[in-house]
Design a protein around this motif. Sequence first.
Motif, short mmCIF file in Angstrom:
data_model
loop_
_atom_site.label_atom_id
_atom_site.label_comp_id
_atom_site.label_asym_id
_atom_site.label_seq_id
_atom_site.Cartn_x
_atom_site.Cartn_y
_atom_site.Cartn_z
N TYR A 93 0.68 -1.13 0.12
CA TYR A 93 -0.01 0.17 0.08
C TYR A 93 0.73 1.34 -0.20
O TYR A 93 0.52 2.21 -0.77
CB TYR A 93 -0.91 0.10 1.09
N VAL A 111 3.74 1.66 -1.36
CA VAL A 111 4.46 1.70 -2.63
C VAL A 111 3.41 2.32 -3.62
O VAL A 111 3.75 3.41 -4.58
CB VAL A 111 5.14 0.62 -3.13
N LEU A 112 2.40 1.60 -3.62
CA LEU A 112 1.17 2.24 -4.45
C LEU A 112 0.68 3.37 -4.42
O LEU A 112 0.23 4.29 -5.13
CB LEU A 112 -0.01 1.14 -4.43
N ILE A 125 2.52 10.81 -6.53
CA ILE A 125 3.75 11.41 -7.51
C ILE A 125 2.82 11.52 -8.79
O ILE A 125 2.93 12.47 -9.65
CB ILE A 125 4.73 10.50 -7.88
N TYR A 126 1.99 10.62 -9.09
CA TYR A 126 1.38 10.56 -10.45
C TYR A 126 0.26 11.98 -10.42
O TYR A 126 0.17 12.96 -11.24
CB TYR A 126 0.33 9.57 -10.85
N SER A 147 2.45 15.09 -10.56
CA SER A 147 2.81 15.48 -12.04
C SER A 147 1.77 16.07 -13.10
O SER A 147 2.18 16.67 -14.04
CB SER A 147 3.40 14.09 -12.67
N LEU A 179 2.54 6.05 -2.62
CA LEU A 179 3.38 7.03 -3.21
C LEU A 179 3.54 7.22 -4.71
O LEU A 179 3.58 8.29 -5.46
CB LEU A 179 5.04 6.65 -2.78
N GLY A 180 3.26 6.07 -5.59
CA GLY A 180 3.01 6.30 -6.81
C GLY A 180 1.91 7.02 -7.45
O GLY A 180 2.08 7.85 -8.28
N TYR A 181 0.88 6.81 -6.64
CA TYR A 181 -0.25 7.50 -7.02
C TYR A 181 -0.18 8.99 -6.81
O TYR A 181 -0.72 10.07 -7.25
CB TYR A 181 -1.41 6.88 -6.16
N TYR A 214 -7.23 5.76 -10.84
CA TYR A 214 -6.30 6.26 -11.98
C TYR A 214 -7.14 6.73 -13.25
O TYR A 214 -7.02 7.69 -13.82
CB TYR A 214 -5.49 5.12 -12.42
#
Length: 78
Positions: free
Chosen positions: A35, A37-38, A44-45, A48, A40-42, A70
């Motif tokens: 959770y 890692v996902l 960052i997305y 951006s 953090l990726g979300y 997403y």
Amino acid sequence: MKETETIRSAPRTEGTVWKAFRAAAPQTLPVFAGYLVLGLGYGIYVQSLGLPVWLPPLMGTVVYGGLLCYVLLVQMVF
């Protein structure tokens, strides 16, 4: 005369809770790492795309659909 009863305090559960936490931690840490890692990726997305900081936590609590978050971001931007 009636004998007075001594009031006994409730048994302490603090030790039991910590024992249960320590027993469950090895099984739950990999799930938490996934959770993290996902998430953090979300985050960052979302950053951006130039969307506000409060949007990922809001969408994470309102839309609990995994990939649907997403999809909604793509629809919001395009």
